[in-house]
Design a protein around this motif. Sequence first.
Motif, PDB file in Angstrom:
ATOM      1  N   LEU A 117     -19.162  27.905  30.058  1.00 42.48           N
ATOM      2  CA  LEU A 117     -19.475  27.749  31.469  1.00 42.48           C
ATOM      3  C   LEU A 117     -20.840  28.338  31.784  1.00 42.48           C
ATOM      4  O   LEU A 117     -21.686  27.695  32.423  1.00 42.48           O
ATOM      5  N   ALA A 118     -21.067  29.571  31.339  1.00 40.72           N
ATOM      6  CA  ALA A 118     -22.341  30.229  31.624  1.00 40.72           C
ATOM      7  C   ALA A 118     -23.497  29.520  30.931  1.00 40.72           C
ATOM      8  O   ALA A 118     -24.578  29.337  31.519  1.00 40.72           O
ATOM      9  N   GLU A 119     -23.278  29.101  29.687  1.00 41.94           N
ATOM     10  CA  GLU A 119     -24.354  28.421  28.951  1.00 41.94           C
ATOM     11  C   GLU A 119     -24.725  27.101  29.607  1.00 41.94           C
ATOM     12  O   GLU A 119     -25.914  26.770  29.759  1.00 41.94           O
ATOM     13  N   ALA A 120     -23.718  26.337  30.005  1.00 42.16           N
ATOM     14  CA  ALA A 120     -24.000  25.053  30.639  1.00 42.16           C
ATOM     15  C   ALA A 120     -24.689  25.238  31.985  1.00 42.16           C
ATOM     16  O   ALA A 120     -25.623  24.492  32.327  1.00 42.16           O
ATOM     17  N   LEU A 121     -24.245  26.221  32.765  1.00 38.23           N
ATOM     18  CA  LEU A 121     -24.903  26.483  34.042  1.00 38.23           C
ATOM     19  C   LEU A 121     -26.361  26.875  33.846  1.00 38.23           C
ATOM     20  O   LEU A 121     -27.245  26.384  34.562  1.00 38.23           O
ATOM     21  N   ALA A 122     -26.631  27.755  32.895  1.00 38.69           N
ATOM     22  CA  ALA A 122     -28.009  28.177  32.646  1.00 38.69           C
ATOM     23  C   ALA A 122     -28.869  26.987  32.234  1.00 38.69           C
ATOM     24  O   ALA A 122     -30.003  26.815  32.705  1.00 38.69           O
ATOM     25  N   LYS A 123     -28.318  26.142  31.382  1.00 40.71           N
ATOM     26  CA  LYS A 123     -29.050  24.966  30.896  1.00 40.71           C
ATOM     27  C   LYS A 123     -29.352  23.996  32.039  1.00 40.71           C
ATOM     28  O   LYS A 123     -30.484  23.515  32.187  1.00 40.71           O
ATOM     29  N   MET A 145     -34.837  22.678  26.401  1.00 42.80           N
ATOM     30  CA  MET A 145     -33.583  22.141  25.872  1.00 42.80           C
ATOM     31  C   MET A 145     -33.205  20.891  26.672  1.00 42.80           C
ATOM     32  O   MET A 145     -33.125  20.943  27.899  1.00 42.80           O
ATOM     33  N   THR A 146     -32.969  19.792  25.977  1.00 44.68           N
ATOM     34  CA  THR A 146     -32.687  18.532  26.658  1.00 44.68           C
ATOM     35  C   THR A 146     -31.258  18.503  27.175  1.00 44.68           C
ATOM     36  O   THR A 146     -30.312  18.801  26.443  1.00 44.68           O
ATOM     37  N   LEU A 147     -31.111  18.142  28.436  1.00 45.29           N
ATOM     38  CA  LEU A 147     -29.782  18.017  29.012  1.00 45.29           C
ATOM     39  C   LEU A 147     -29.003  16.887  28.345  1.00 45.29           C
ATOM     40  O   LEU A 147     -29.575  15.857  27.967  1.00 45.29           O
ATOM     41  N   ALA A 148     -27.697  17.074  28.248  1.00 44.93           N
ATOM     42  CA  ALA A 148     -26.844  15.991  27.749  1.00 44.93           C
ATOM     43  C   ALA A 148     -26.970  14.760  28.637  1.00 44.93           C
ATOM     44  O   ALA A 148     -26.870  13.622  28.163  1.00 44.93           O
ATOM     45  N   LEU A 149     -27.193  14.980  29.920  1.00 48.68           N
ATOM     46  CA  LEU A 149     -27.381  13.880  30.857  1.00 48.68           C
ATOM     47  C   LEU A 149     -28.565  13.007  30.465  1.00 48.68           C
ATOM     48  O   LEU A 149     -28.594  11.813  30.786  1.00 48.68           O
ATOM     49  N   HIS A 150     -29.510  13.587  29.758  1.00 49.52           N
ATOM     50  CA  HIS A 150     -30.727  12.874  29.345  1.00 49.52           C
ATOM     51  C   HIS A 150     -30.760  12.621  27.846  1.00 49.52           C
ATOM     52  O   HIS A 150     -31.839  12.397  27.284  1.00 49.52           O
ATOM     53  N   GLY A 151     -29.591  12.688  27.186  1.00 46.71           N
ATOM     54  CA  GLY A 151     -29.514  12.365  25.768  1.00 46.71           C
ATOM     55  C   GLY A 151     -29.424  13.540  24.827  1.00 46.71           C
ATOM     56  O   GLY A 151     -29.342  13.350  23.603  1.00 46.71           O
ATOM     57  N   GLY A 152     -29.426  14.765  25.344  1.00 49.56           N
ATOM     58  CA  GLY A 152     -29.313  15.940  24.494  1.00 49.56           C
ATOM     59  C   GLY A 152     -27.886  16.205  24.051  1.00 49.56           C
ATOM     60  O   GLY A 152     -26.942  15.495  24.414  1.00 49.56           O
ATOM     61  N   LEU A 160     -29.232  24.559  35.423  1.00 47.96           N
ATOM     62  CA  LEU A 160     -30.039  25.113  36.506  1.00 47.96           C
ATOM     63  C   LEU A 160     -31.500  25.284  36.107  1.00 47.96           C
ATOM     64  O   LEU A 160     -32.389  25.166  36.948  1.00 47.96           O
ATOM     65  N   ALA A 161     -31.738  25.546  34.832  1.00 46.34           N
ATOM     66  CA  ALA A 161     -33.122  25.646  34.364  1.00 46.34           C
ATOM     67  C   ALA A 161     -33.837  24.306  34.465  1.00 46.34           C
ATOM     68  O   ALA A 161     -35.067  24.255  34.626  1.00 46.34           O
ATOM     69  N   ALA A 184     -21.702  16.059  32.012  1.00 43.33           N
ATOM     70  CA  ALA A 184     -22.281  15.589  30.756  1.00 43.33           C
ATOM     71  C   ALA A 184     -22.302  16.690  29.706  1.00 43.33           C
ATOM     72  O   ALA A 184     -22.179  16.409  28.497  1.00 43.33           O
ATOM     73  N   GLU A 185     -22.427  17.941  30.150  1.00 36.69           N
ATOM     74  CA  GLU A 185     -22.410  19.063  29.200  1.00 36.69           C
ATOM     75  C   GLU A 185     -20.983  19.406  28.753  1.00 36.69           C
ATOM     76  O   GLU A 185     -20.796  20.319  27.947  1.00 36.69           O
ATOM     77  N   GLY A 186     -19.989  18.700  29.263  1.00 40.41           N
ATOM     78  CA  GLY A 186     -18.597  18.962  28.896  1.00 40.41           C
ATOM     79  C   GLY A 186     -17.966  20.092  29.670  1.00 40.41           C
ATOM     80  O   GLY A 186     -16.895  20.589  29.292  1.00 40.41           O
ATOM     81  N   VAL A 187     -18.589  20.512  30.785  1.00 45.73           N
ATOM     82  CA  VAL A 187     -18.086  21.622  31.601  1.00 45.73           C
ATOM     83  C   VAL A 187     -18.069  21.163  33.062  1.00 45.73           C
ATOM     84  O   VAL A 187     -18.939  21.532  33.855  1.00 45.73           O
ATOM     85  N   PRO A 188     -17.102  20.337  33.437  1.00 42.48           N
ATOM     86  CA  PRO A 188     -17.127  19.758  34.783  1.00 42.48           C
ATOM     87  C   PRO A 188     -16.841  20.774  35.873  1.00 42.48           C
ATOM     88  O   PRO A 188     -16.042  21.693  35.703  1.00 42.48           O
ATOM     89  N   LEU A 189     -17.494  20.596  37.012  1.00 43.87           N
ATOM     90  CA  LEU A 189     -17.256  21.372  38.212  1.00 43.87           C
ATOM     91  C   LEU A 189     -16.851  20.412  39.332  1.00 43.87           C
ATOM     92  O   LEU A 189     -17.098  19.215  39.242  1.00 43.87           O
ATOM     93  N   GLU A 190     -16.264  20.963  40.391  1.00 43.20           N
ATOM     94  CA  GLU A 190     -15.897  20.147  41.545  1.00 43.20           C
ATOM     95  C   GLU A 190     -16.443  20.766  42.821  1.00 43.20           C
ATOM     96  O   GLU A 190     -16.659  21.973  42.901  1.00 43.20           O
ATOM     97  N   GLY A 191     -16.621  19.920  43.819  1.00 43.35           N
ATOM     98  CA  GLY A 191     -17.245  20.356  45.057  1.00 43.35           C
ATOM     99  C   GLY A 191     -16.323  21.065  46.019  1.00 43.35           C
ATOM    100  O   GLY A 191     -16.775  21.747  46.935  1.00 43.35           O
ATOM    101  N   GLY A 192     -15.014  20.893  45.864  1.00 45.51           N
ATOM    102  CA  GLY A 192     -14.083  21.570  46.754  1.00 45.51           C
ATOM    103  C   GLY A 192     -13.896  20.835  48.066  1.00 45.51           C
ATOM    104  O   GLY A 192     -14.321  19.691  48.245  1.00 45.51           O
ATOM    105  N   TYR A 193     -13.237  21.511  49.002  1.00 45.52           N
ATOM    106  CA  TYR A 193     -12.855  20.888  50.268  1.00 45.52           C
ATOM    107  C   TYR A 193     -14.043  20.783  51.219  1.00 45.52           C
ATOM    108  O   TYR A 193     -14.786  21.755  51.383  1.00 45.52           O
TER     109      TYR A 193
END
Length: 404
Positions: free
Chosen positions: A387-393, A1-8, A395-396, A331-340
């Motif tokens: 969230l889970a779908e984007a993480l799986a995509k 599955m192509t990442l949104a970051l790469h045009g998916g 991380l894979a 890019a997948e529309g599910v932003p995360l942040e790094g924290g303190y």
Amino acid sequence: MTLALHGGTPVRSAPWPAWPPPLDPAQRALVTEVLESGQWGATQGGSTVTDLTAAFAHRSGVPYGVAVGNATLGLFAALRGLGVGRGDEVIVPACTFVASATAVLLAGATPVIADVNPVDLHLSPEAVEAAVTDTTAAIMPVHLAGSPADMDPLNALAARHGLVVVEDTAQAHGATYKDRPVGGLGDAGVYSFQATKAMTAGEGGLIVCRDEAAYEAIWSVCNLGRRLGGQWYGHPSVGWNLRLTEIQAALLLPWLDRLDTEIARREAFCAAAEHELGTEWCVAHGGESAGVGSVSVVPRPPGTTRDSRHLLMLRFHEPVDREFLFAAMAAEGVPLEGGYPPLGTMAALVREGARVEPCPAAEAAAREVVWVRQSMLMDDPRHAAHLAEALAKVLAAMPPRGQV
């Protein structure tokens, strides 16, 4: 599955809920009433600030409250009112916003940065015990991400050493520890109403406490050194004008009526997210190789009976390229942040005299833990699947570290 970051195609294209939410009718009516009254300042005869402080104190299980311009000033005023100042040390956790430490500096004291529990990331009683010296005057537990710190061991430690306890409750409106509300568990508690917090007036803060003498001293710090009931131009102590306005209070007071509903909504999203990230989801989507098997929700500290869920913290149990992770998830529309970053790594604090204890757990968290922001947690719990779908995509497709 192509990442949104790469045009998916991204996992999610719809926006997440905005924060703050739109004004509700009660807020709009009270703000209008205050604006039209012309009594905008806290000393002009209006009652909204007084009503807000009384309501917050009641919810915190204590009799007294003082509203202030922001929570940094609130922490400063609480420390000063409780007698903490020059020559004193205040122990703060390494995993917290920088203001927990800079408020100590503002009070003239020295922040001592101690490690956190490696599991829940809250201030470690063992680290506090190791950091106490003859000049330690206070402990500042932080109810991180809306979870209540494990307060009983910290309060017991403070009692043994004769220390005051100031709770940083900036993120924990409505949280409870062993069925007792945070804010009223130590000598003083300080809430924040900054723009990202669970209740916001853009800026603002509120101090709560149970002891009348402490209340009077804190009130004086926030009111130019005046004495309650004393002369307007009498200033027997040194103090500052740190007051909240009636307009800000008008935004906040009606919010208390919907706070519990909003906490329940965030809790439902977090519960759904934890389920989606569990083994059942992984197996259904190809096992741990699909990615999310290596991610878990940071657990609540012992004693938590209500988590206000300001943030959802996720821990990665295998090394990831964080820069790639954040870019790909956004890019997948599910932003995360790094924290303190760990407080002890901030050179500015060290230059100002902060004492840094060994903090391996906080340093590990900076590598392993990410945040899901409060606005996302206000969405329909069914959308926790995004969230889970984007993480799986992501991380894979995670490249070897350093080869992004």
